[in-house]
Design a protein around this motif. Structure first.
Motif, PDB file in Angstrom:
ATOM      1  N   GLN A  14       0.779  -1.237   0.000  1.00 47.32           N
ATOM      2  CA  GLN A  14       0.000   0.000   0.000  1.00 47.32           C
ATOM      3  C   GLN A  14       0.809   1.285   0.000  1.00 47.32           C
ATOM      4  O   GLN A  14       0.288   2.336  -0.343  1.00 47.32           O
ATOM      5  CB  GLN A  14      -0.949   0.007   1.191  1.00 47.32           C
ATOM      6  CG  GLN A  14      -0.230   0.047   2.530  1.00 47.32           C
ATOM      7  CD  GLN A  14      -1.191  -0.044   3.686  1.00 47.32           C
ATOM      8  OE1 GLN A  14      -2.381   0.108   3.526  1.00 47.32           O
ATOM      9  NE2 GLN A  14      -0.670  -0.296   4.866  1.00 47.32           N
ATOM     10  N   HIS A  15       2.067   1.266   0.359  1.00 45.55           N
ATOM     11  CA  HIS A  15       2.815   2.516   0.497  1.00 45.55           C
ATOM     12  C   HIS A  15       3.954   2.586  -0.508  1.00 45.55           C
ATOM     13  O   HIS A  15       4.965   1.913  -0.373  1.00 45.55           O
ATOM     14  CB  HIS A  15       3.359   2.658   1.920  1.00 45.55           C
ATOM     15  CG  HIS A  15       3.831   4.042   2.228  1.00 45.55           C
ATOM     16  ND1 HIS A  15       4.947   4.590   1.636  1.00 45.55           N
ATOM     17  CD2 HIS A  15       3.343   4.991   3.048  1.00 45.55           C
ATOM     18  CE1 HIS A  15       5.125   5.808   2.090  1.00 45.55           C
ATOM     19  NE2 HIS A  15       4.160   6.072   2.948  1.00 45.55           N
ATOM     20  N   PHE A  16       3.798   3.415  -1.522  1.00 46.54           N
ATOM     21  CA  PHE A  16       4.749   3.540  -2.620  1.00 46.54           C
ATOM     22  C   PHE A  16       6.161   3.845  -2.143  1.00 46.54           C
ATOM     23  O   PHE A  16       7.121   3.244  -2.604  1.00 46.54           O
ATOM     24  CB  PHE A  16       4.260   4.647  -3.563  1.00 46.54           C
ATOM     25  CG  PHE A  16       5.122   4.837  -4.758  1.00 46.54           C
ATOM     26  CD1 PHE A  16       4.953   4.032  -5.872  1.00 46.54           C
ATOM     27  CD2 PHE A  16       6.088   5.821  -4.785  1.00 46.54           C
ATOM     28  CE1 PHE A  16       5.748   4.205  -6.989  1.00 46.54           C
ATOM     29  CE2 PHE A  16       6.884   6.004  -5.894  1.00 46.54           C
ATOM     30  CZ  PHE A  16       6.713   5.194  -7.001  1.00 46.54           C
ATOM     31  N   GLY A  17       6.337   4.768  -1.232  1.00 45.27           N
ATOM     32  CA  GLY A  17       7.662   5.194  -0.798  1.00 45.27           C
ATOM     33  C   GLY A  17       8.408   4.208   0.063  1.00 45.27           C
ATOM     34  O   GLY A  17       9.592   4.347   0.286  1.00 45.27           O
ATOM     35  N   HIS A  18       7.731   3.190   0.558  1.00 45.04           N
ATOM     36  CA  HIS A  18       8.379   2.226   1.450  1.00 45.04           C
ATOM     37  C   HIS A  18       8.588   0.860   0.821  1.00 45.04           C
ATOM     38  O   HIS A  18       9.107  -0.025   1.471  1.00 45.04           O
ATOM     39  CB  HIS A  18       7.559   2.050   2.734  1.00 45.04           C
ATOM     40  CG  HIS A  18       7.685   3.193   3.667  1.00 45.04           C
ATOM     41  ND1 HIS A  18       7.820   3.030   5.021  1.00 45.04           N
ATOM     42  CD2 HIS A  18       7.703   4.526   3.461  1.00 45.04           C
ATOM     43  CE1 HIS A  18       7.895   4.216   5.601  1.00 45.04           C
ATOM     44  NE2 HIS A  18       7.831   5.126   4.663  1.00 45.04           N
ATOM     45  N   CYS A  19       8.171   0.671  -0.401  1.00 43.60           N
ATOM     46  CA  CYS A  19       8.273  -0.672  -0.974  1.00 43.60           C
ATOM     47  C   CYS A  19       9.711  -0.989  -1.385  1.00 43.60           C
ATOM     48  O   CYS A  19      10.468  -0.125  -1.800  1.00 43.60           O
ATOM     49  CB  CYS A  19       7.332  -0.833  -2.163  1.00 43.60           C
ATOM     50  SG  CYS A  19       7.836   0.047  -3.633  1.00 43.60           S
ATOM     51  N   ALA A  20      10.077  -2.241  -1.242  1.00 40.23           N
ATOM     52  CA  ALA A  20      11.409  -2.698  -1.639  1.00 40.23           C
ATOM     53  C   ALA A  20      11.382  -3.325  -3.028  1.00 40.23           C
ATOM     54  O   ALA A  20      12.423  -3.589  -3.602  1.00 40.23           O
ATOM     55  CB  ALA A  20      11.924  -3.715  -0.627  1.00 40.23           C
ATOM     56  N   GLN A  21      10.183  -3.569  -3.553  1.00 41.25           N
ATOM     57  CA  GLN A  21      10.048  -4.205  -4.850  1.00 41.25           C
ATOM     58  C   GLN A  21       8.850  -3.641  -5.608  1.00 41.25           C
ATOM     59  O   GLN A  21       7.939  -3.063  -5.014  1.00 41.25           O
ATOM     60  CB  GLN A  21       9.836  -5.709  -4.697  1.00 41.25           C
ATOM     61  CG  GLN A  21      10.979  -6.432  -4.056  1.00 41.25           C
ATOM     62  CD  GLN A  21      10.635  -7.893  -3.845  1.00 41.25           C
ATOM     63  OE1 GLN A  21       9.561  -8.218  -3.341  1.00 41.25           O
ATOM     64  NE2 GLN A  21      11.549  -8.761  -4.240  1.00 41.25           N
ATOM     65  N   PHE A  22       8.884  -3.843  -6.917  1.00 44.01           N
ATOM     66  CA  PHE A  22       7.742  -3.564  -7.783  1.00 44.01           C
ATOM     67  C   PHE A  22       7.425  -4.825  -8.569  1.00 44.01           C
ATOM     68  O   PHE A  22       8.330  -5.568  -8.944  1.00 44.01           O
ATOM     69  CB  PHE A  22       8.051  -2.450  -8.794  1.00 44.01           C
ATOM     70  CG  PHE A  22       8.094  -1.087  -8.191  1.00 44.01           C
ATOM     71  CD1 PHE A  22       6.946  -0.335  -8.052  1.00 44.01           C
ATOM     72  CD2 PHE A  22       9.293  -0.552  -7.756  1.00 44.01           C
ATOM     73  CE1 PHE A  22       6.988   0.930  -7.496  1.00 44.01           C
ATOM     74  CE2 PHE A  22       9.350   0.711  -7.198  1.00 44.01           C
ATOM     75  CZ  PHE A  22       8.190   1.449  -7.067  1.00 44.01           C
ATOM     76  N   ALA A  23       6.151  -5.062  -8.807  1.00 45.48           N
ATOM     77  CA  ALA A  23       5.738  -6.122  -9.719  1.00 45.48           C
ATOM     78  C   ALA A  23       5.369  -5.427 -11.028  1.00 45.48           C
ATOM     79  O   ALA A  23       4.607  -4.456 -11.031  1.00 45.48           O
ATOM     80  CB  ALA A  23       4.540  -6.886  -9.169  1.00 45.48           C
ATOM     81  N   LEU A  24       5.952  -5.900 -12.119  1.00 46.93           N
ATOM     82  CA  LEU A  24       5.669  -5.360 -13.444  1.00 46.93           C
ATOM     83  C   LEU A  24       4.803  -6.363 -14.183  1.00 46.93           C
ATOM     84  O   LEU A  24       5.160  -7.543 -14.288  1.00 46.93           O
ATOM     85  CB  LEU A  24       6.965  -5.127 -14.222  1.00 46.93           C
ATOM     86  CG  LEU A  24       8.003  -4.246 -13.556  1.00 46.93           C
ATOM     87  CD1 LEU A  24       9.264  -4.197 -14.394  1.00 46.93           C
ATOM     88  CD2 LEU A  24       7.456  -2.844 -13.325  1.00 46.93           C
ATOM     89  N   TYR A  25       3.666  -5.900 -14.671  1.00 48.36           N
ATOM     90  CA  TYR A  25       2.745  -6.759 -15.400  1.00 48.36           C
ATOM     91  C   TYR A  25       2.669  -6.283 -16.839  1.00 48.36           C
ATOM     92  O   TYR A  25       2.443  -5.099 -17.089  1.00 48.36           O
ATOM     93  CB  TYR A  25       1.343  -6.701 -14.780  1.00 48.36           C
ATOM     94  CG  TYR A  25       1.271  -7.264 -13.387  1.00 48.36           C
ATOM     95  CD1 TYR A  25       1.031  -8.613 -13.179  1.00 48.36           C
ATOM     96  CD2 TYR A  25       1.441  -6.444 -12.277  1.00 48.36           C
ATOM     97  CE1 TYR A  25       0.962  -9.138 -11.901  1.00 48.36           C
ATOM     98  CE2 TYR A  25       1.376  -6.957 -10.994  1.00 48.36           C
ATOM     99  CZ  TYR A  25       1.130  -8.302 -10.823  1.00 48.36           C
ATOM    100  OH  TYR A  25       1.068  -8.821  -9.553  1.00 48.36           O
TER     101      TYR A  25
END
Length: 59
Positions: A14-25
């Protein structure tokens, strides 16, 4: 079309600034045709840090 969402522990995060990863679809004709998880390499204002508050002194 490619869509990126914040990702953590196997779920959308839920929090963009705290994520360590992104899932790309990759989406074609309304269907997900591929998914890739990529790390942020520690960038962002607290990437990978999970205190949930900016008052912890680590930001």
């Amino acid at each position: 079309m490619r869509v990126a969402v914040t990702y953590e522990n196997g779920q959308i995060f839920q929090h963009f600034g705290h994520c360590a990863q992104f899932a790309l679809y990759d989406i074609d004709n309304g269907e997900i045709v591929s998914r890739q998880v990529v790390g942020t390499d520690g960038t962002g204002h607290g990437s990978g840090h999970s205190c949930g508050s900016h008052s912890c002194g680590e930001h």
